[in-house]
Design a protein around this motif. Structure first.
Motif, PDB file in Angstrom:
ATOM      1  N   GLN A   5       0.815  -1.213   0.000  1.00  0.00           N
ATOM      2  CA  GLN A   5       0.000   0.000   0.000  1.00  0.00           C
ATOM      3  C   GLN A   5       0.856   1.273   0.000  1.00  0.00           C
ATOM      4  OE1 GLN A   5      -2.777  -1.987   3.131  1.00  0.00           O
ATOM      5  NE2 GLN A   5      -3.796  -0.160   2.373  1.00  0.00           N
ATOM      6  N   ILE A   6       2.129   1.148   0.425  1.00  0.00           N
ATOM      7  CA  ILE A   6       2.972   2.350   0.476  1.00  0.00           C
ATOM      8  C   ILE A   6       4.262   2.215  -0.335  1.00  0.00           C
ATOM      9  CG2 ILE A   6       2.049   3.104   2.699  1.00  0.00           C
ATOM     10  CD1 ILE A   6       4.708   2.109   3.962  1.00  0.00           C
ATOM     11  N   ALA A   7       4.483   1.043  -0.958  1.00  0.00           N
ATOM     12  CA  ALA A   7       5.740   0.848  -1.689  1.00  0.00           C
ATOM     13  C   ALA A   7       5.570  -0.102  -2.860  1.00  0.00           C
ATOM     14  CB  ALA A   7       6.813   0.308  -0.734  1.00  0.00           C
ATOM     15  N   ALA A  24       9.452   3.512  -1.736  1.00  0.00           N
ATOM     16  CA  ALA A  24       8.236   4.168  -1.248  1.00  0.00           C
ATOM     17  C   ALA A  24       7.572   4.927  -2.389  1.00  0.00           C
ATOM     18  CB  ALA A  24       8.570   5.111  -0.103  1.00  0.00           C
ATOM     19  N   ASP A  26       5.554   7.415  -1.833  1.00  0.00           N
ATOM     20  CA  ASP A  26       5.640   8.787  -1.336  1.00  0.00           C
ATOM     21  C   ASP A  26       6.886   8.889  -0.457  1.00  0.00           C
ATOM     22  OD1 ASP A  26       5.378  11.183   0.089  1.00  0.00           O
ATOM     23  OD2 ASP A  26       3.211  10.951   0.359  1.00  0.00           O
ATOM     24  N   ASP A  29       6.856   8.369   3.276  1.00  0.00           N
ATOM     25  CA  ASP A  29       6.727   7.040   3.876  1.00  0.00           C
ATOM     26  C   ASP A  29       8.065   6.324   4.051  1.00  0.00           C
ATOM     27  OD1 ASP A  29       3.942   6.924   4.296  1.00  0.00           O
ATOM     28  OD2 ASP A  29       3.612   6.515   2.165  1.00  0.00           O
ATOM     29  N   TYR A  30       9.140   6.904   3.517  1.00  0.00           N
ATOM     30  CA  TYR A  30      10.442   6.246   3.636  1.00  0.00           C
ATOM     31  C   TYR A  30      10.866   6.008   5.084  1.00  0.00           C
ATOM     32  CZ  TYR A  30      15.400   5.310   3.560  1.00  0.00           C
ATOM     33  OH  TYR A  30      16.624   4.750   3.788  1.00  0.00           O
ATOM     34  N   ARG A  32       9.144   5.300   7.606  1.00  0.00           N
ATOM     35  CA  ARG A  32       8.398   4.131   8.085  1.00  0.00           C
ATOM     36  C   ARG A  32       8.989   2.852   7.518  1.00  0.00           C
ATOM     37  NH1 ARG A  32       1.914   2.909   7.781  1.00  0.00           N
ATOM     38  NH2 ARG A  32       1.965   1.215   9.299  1.00  0.00           N
TER      39      ARG A  32
END
Length: 102
Positions: A5-7, A24, A26, A29-30, A32
């Motif tokens: 969902q983020i990568a 990522a 975005d 989000d990196y 995280r």
């Protein structure tokens, strides 16, 4: 939430070594990814599929992590009897990793 969902991810191979780049979507989000997706966690996720060491490299300028997994392809392309000798499906499998709620 699933990592996907983020990568997104790309996989490469050399002999019996698989390399997965995790990027990522975005850049926000990196941090995280860097916090949650450790070499130890990736090793636990893949279990016995990866018999060797896993090394994580950080590439913050790209919002990416690169995981080099040794002894991960059943001997390598010319020696392995597994269906996915190049390990291309490993990136998709990594994206199934469950992340804790933030």
């Amino acid at each position: 939430m699933k990592l996907r969902q983020i990568a997104h991810a790309r996989t490469g191979d050399k002999g019996n070594t698989s390399s997965i780049a995790l990027i990522a979507f975005d850049p926000a989000d990196y941090p995280r990814l860097a916090r949650e997706v450790t070499a130890e966690r990736v090793g636990a996720h893949f279990g016995a599929l990866v018999a060797g060491d896993i090394t994580r490299y950080e590439v913050p300028s790209l919002g990416a992590l690169n995981f080099v997994m040794r002894q991960a392809l059943g001997g390598g392309v010319t020696r392995s009897l597994v269906l996915d000798t190049h390990g291309k499906s490993l990136s998709s499998a990594l994206l199934d990793l469950e992340l804790p709620d933030d």
